[in-house]
Design an enzyme around this catalytic site. Structure first.
Site, PDB file in Angstrom:
ATOM      1  N   CYS A 247       0.819  -1.223   0.000  1.00  0.00           N
ATOM      2  CA  CYS A 247       0.000   0.000   0.000  1.00  0.00           C
ATOM      3  C   CYS A 247       0.849   1.268   0.000  1.00  0.00           C
ATOM      4  CB  CYS A 247      -0.987  -0.058   1.165  1.00  0.00           C
ATOM      5  SG  CYS A 247      -2.392   1.064   0.971  1.00  0.00           S
ATOM      6  N   HIS A 332      -3.917  -5.339   0.112  1.00  0.00           N
ATOM      7  CA  HIS A 332      -3.558  -5.814   1.451  1.00  0.00           C
ATOM      8  C   HIS A 332      -3.587  -7.336   1.544  1.00  0.00           C
ATOM      9  CE1 HIS A 332      -3.576  -1.981   3.780  1.00  0.00           C
ATOM     10  NE2 HIS A 332      -4.242  -1.590   2.713  1.00  0.00           N
ATOM     11  N   GLU A 334      -2.495  -9.078   3.902  1.00  0.00           N
ATOM     12  CA  GLU A 334      -2.804  -9.470   5.287  1.00  0.00           C
ATOM     13  C   GLU A 334      -4.290  -9.402   5.583  1.00  0.00           C
ATOM     14  OE1 GLU A 334      -3.297  -5.194   5.633  1.00  0.00           O
ATOM     15  OE2 GLU A 334      -1.959  -6.462   4.490  1.00  0.00           O
TER      16      GLU A 334
END
Length: 359
Positions: A247, A332, A334
């Site tokens: 990001c 993302h 995660e």
């Protein structure tokens, strides 16, 4: 109590006040996730913004502290269609209403969030005000809103001092630009020892510890504001240490190597964005939260090549750096909230560190 959401274009929505009663001016953005509202609230990337949830019912499973992505919520305001005041979930520790109140976050419910989202899509992200003052002067409010901009948010969200998550595997240095907890956790669960550093840490400090790899986290705001951090990331780029960036970290690496970024009309925020891996042709559904994007036309192919693309609008979603053990993604992996499709990228990073060590 009655509350008002006033947009920079003069549009006024009338609803019910939730959370704090204080007045706030902020950048209004929308998130299309159907679940994960607590993770959205505690994502540091929302610092300086007020979040509109497009899913109409929010709060039905309450608040579970264990699911928080940082130690506190970061949005300036919260905007929903309907707020569930009686959650049903065996893990629930409280309501959204109480969570907003104790964290002094103002909000508004009972408005047409779909209509609001259409305005933001058609006219672009704009500033707005949440207020309970029924006697507001529209011209005066619009004048005040036009002066607002999101600044200083990386400094506000980064950790104040470094800390370590112990592990017996690879040693990873994580530069916290406003990181979500699950980035460090995803590495730690794979055995990595993760040392988390504040955003203003000098490259020499990180490199002096001889890490096996470096992680650049997500974070809020305009990447071009981070001029000093960009200089340090350039030094990290010039090292031979493997780097994985997410990001804001992805954007800063691009800026550090001569590329440019620009602001999207209304950004990508939600857990349902398709991205295509240009190497394999496979499409993944990803979790995203960003308002800026790397401008591919400014990337020197001798430095980096596109690795991922957004299937919806064709914008860049990742880069592979030429002759370097560096790859970066705009989305993302995660998640939290969102699908886990891209978690394999952490395994790719660990493999990259293995190859780098044996080279």
């Amino acid at each position: 109590m009655k509350a008002f959401l006033i947009l920079e274009d003069g549009t006024v929505f009338t609803g019910t006040s939730i959370g704090s009663k204080r007045e706030v001016i902020s950048e209004i953005v929308f998130n299309t996730s159907m679940t994960g509202y607590l993770e959205v609230l505690t994502d540091p990337s929302y610092a300086g913004q007020a979040v509109v949830m497009t899913y109409p019912l929010i709060g039905n499973y309450g608040i579970c502290q264990e699911d928080m992505e940082s130690y506190k919520p970061w949005p300036d305001g919260y905007i929903v269609r309907e707020l569930s005041r009686i959650p049903s979930n065996f893990r629930s520790e409280g309501t959204i209403q109480h969570f907003l109140e104790i964290n002094d976050i103002p909000g508004i419910s009972g408005i047409d969030t779909r209509a609001l989202t259409k305005i933001l899509r058609e006219k672009g992200t704009m500033n707005g005000m949440i207020t309970t003052d029924e006697g507001f002067d529209l011209d005066e409010v619009i004048s005040r809103m036009k002066t607002y901009s999101v600044t200083g948010v990386v400094k506000a969200t980064t950790c104040k001092e470094s800390y370590v998550l112990p592990g017996k595997g690879k040693r990873v240095a994580l530069l916290d630009l406003g990181a979500k907890k699950n980035i460090a956790r995803s590495l730690n669960e794979r055995g990595c020892e993760v040392t988390v550093y504040p955003a203003d840490t000098k490259a020499e400090v990180i490199l002096s510890t001889n890490p096996d790899g470096i992680m650049l986290s997500n974070g809020p705001g305009d990447p071009k504001e981070c001029t000093e951090i960009i200089k340090e990331i350039r030094k990290l780029y010039e090292s031979q240490v493997p780097i994985f960036a997410i990001c804001l970290g992805h954007q800063l690496m691009a800026l550090a190597t001569g590329a440019d970024t620009h602001k999207l009309k209304y950004g990508h925020r939600g857990g349902n964005h398709p991205v295509k891996d240009l190497e394999t042709g496979r499409v993944y559904i990803s979790s995203q939260n960003h308002g800026y994007v790397v401008d591919e036309d400014t990337v020197d192919p001798a430095v980096a090549v596109p690795a991922f693309v957004n299937v919806n609008d064709g914008t860049n979603e990742g880069m592979k750096y030429t002759g370097k053990n560096i790859f970066t993604v705009q989305y993302h992996p995660e998640a939290c909230p969102g699908p886990q499709d891209s978690s394999y990228l952490f395994d790719r990073f660990i493999n990259m560190m293995e190859v780098g060590k044996n080279a």
